[in-house]
Scaffold this motif. Sequence first.
Motif, short mmCIF file in Angstrom:
data_model
loop_
_atom_site.label_atom_id
_atom_site.label_comp_id
_atom_site.label_asym_id
_atom_site.label_seq_id
_atom_site.Cartn_x
_atom_site.Cartn_y
_atom_site.Cartn_z
N UNK A 233 0.81 -1.22 0.00
CA UNK A 233 0.00 0.00 0.00
C UNK A 233 0.85 1.27 0.00
N UNK A 234 2.12 1.16 0.39
CA UNK A 234 2.97 2.35 0.48
C UNK A 234 3.65 2.70 -0.84
N UNK A 235 3.41 1.93 -1.89
CA UNK A 235 4.14 2.13 -3.14
C UNK A 235 3.18 2.32 -4.30
N UNK A 236 3.63 3.06 -5.31
CA UNK A 236 2.83 3.27 -6.51
C UNK A 236 3.69 3.09 -7.74
N UNK A 237 3.08 2.78 -8.86
CA UNK A 237 3.83 2.53 -10.09
C UNK A 237 4.65 3.75 -10.49
N UNK A 259 7.53 -1.23 -10.96
CA UNK A 259 6.86 -1.50 -12.23
C UNK A 259 5.63 -2.41 -12.06
N UNK A 260 5.47 -3.05 -10.89
CA UNK A 260 4.31 -3.90 -10.71
C UNK A 260 4.12 -4.20 -9.23
N UNK A 261 2.86 -4.46 -8.85
CA UNK A 261 2.54 -4.91 -7.49
C UNK A 261 1.71 -6.19 -7.61
N UNK A 262 2.28 -7.30 -7.18
CA UNK A 262 1.59 -8.58 -7.24
C UNK A 262 0.91 -8.81 -5.88
N UNK A 277 9.03 -1.32 -19.27
CA UNK A 277 8.06 -1.91 -18.34
C UNK A 277 7.16 -0.86 -17.70
N UNK A 278 7.62 0.39 -17.65
CA UNK A 278 6.83 1.46 -17.03
C UNK A 278 5.81 2.06 -17.99
N UNK A 279 5.85 1.68 -19.25
CA UNK A 279 5.00 2.33 -20.25
C UNK A 279 3.88 1.40 -20.72
N UNK A 334 3.77 5.06 -16.35
CA UNK A 334 3.24 4.85 -15.00
C UNK A 334 1.74 5.12 -14.88
N UNK A 335 0.96 4.58 -15.81
CA UNK A 335 -0.49 4.63 -15.67
C UNK A 335 -0.86 3.76 -14.47
#
Length: 360
Positions: A233-237, A259-262, A277-279, A334-335
């Motif tokens: 929860x503390x991180x964003x793309x 680049x991802x949250x699993x 990976x960010x796009x 980073x959408x």
Amino acid sequence: MKKKTVVIGMSGGVDSSVAAKILLEEGYYVIGLFMHNWDDSDENGECSSANDWADVQAVCGKLDIPCYSVNFSKEYMEHVFSYFLDEYKIGRTPNPDVLCNREIKFGPFVSYARRLGAEYIATGHYCGISHASGTVQLLKAADTEKDQTYFLNQVKTEQLMDVKFPLAKLTKDEVRFLANKYKLVTAAKKDSTGICFIGERKFKEFLQTYLPMQKGRIVDLSGKEIGEHDGLMFYTLGQRRGLKIGGVKDEDNNRWYVVDKQVNRNILVVSNGEGKELYSKGLTATNLNFIGDMDFSSTFACTAKCRYRQTEQDCAVSINDGEAIVEFLDPQRAVTPGQYVVFYKEDRCLGGGVIDEIIK
């Protein structure tokens, strides 16, 4: 002739203060209404809401207009904050300020204002409104740096029928100038930043008082473990600060990016350097809301942005069974699911929706 009554939402900031003065000069009977949406104090024990209410009272006293305070903290907790927590639980990054406009500022606020005799509702938002075409159109502000239509994308057409935005044609510098000219106590007050109910507290410390912190693995694109995260929860793309990843053996000495949250595995995936990976080439969005008349039933071209400060991007939008598929002309960085994609046609804000999935 009896003056028409306008109830303006006053936050204790310079924008709504000047907006109230402008309405007075336009010949309206103006009433100030302050919303108290959060019951808490900051880390120093100081209640910013009480300070803001004092500023509202001072400004209304200076302008010689009545003012009232109303507590919507229960409604805010039920309709905004609960959603905020639910989104973080599933690994998304919500924008509660967008929801607050629809659920509070143009919801129970309006009902209360009507009881005060309001014929019109006003706010200090930087945006415009038009009825010229026979329907409501939400328009961008003259000050493109301050335009706030992004935050109003979920407000319903009917909620905007009797609304006034006095700052539509003003820049922030002009608003500050007028506040000084009228000797308002808010003239030099700093703009509020961040999420309203967090205030000056650190976001991480605030969030973990409501959601349990669950540590997990940080892995690179190959799946190699390179660190430990404090909770997804503390991180964003696209985030690169606060990852606490030092030098990693056999890796280039570049910055690391999320680049991802699993969520189902509680794993944070990062990339060494800002790679492809960010796009993404597009996205899907739900909870769609369109403002004013327009045929949104099939496919249309427009511009869009996926975060407040982003430059509008050319795209094609297809609507199918309440879902929008948005394809961008150029790949977007980073959408972020949980945020809003907002659509524009020239100076008109068409509405928007919640970003659901990314199209790589």
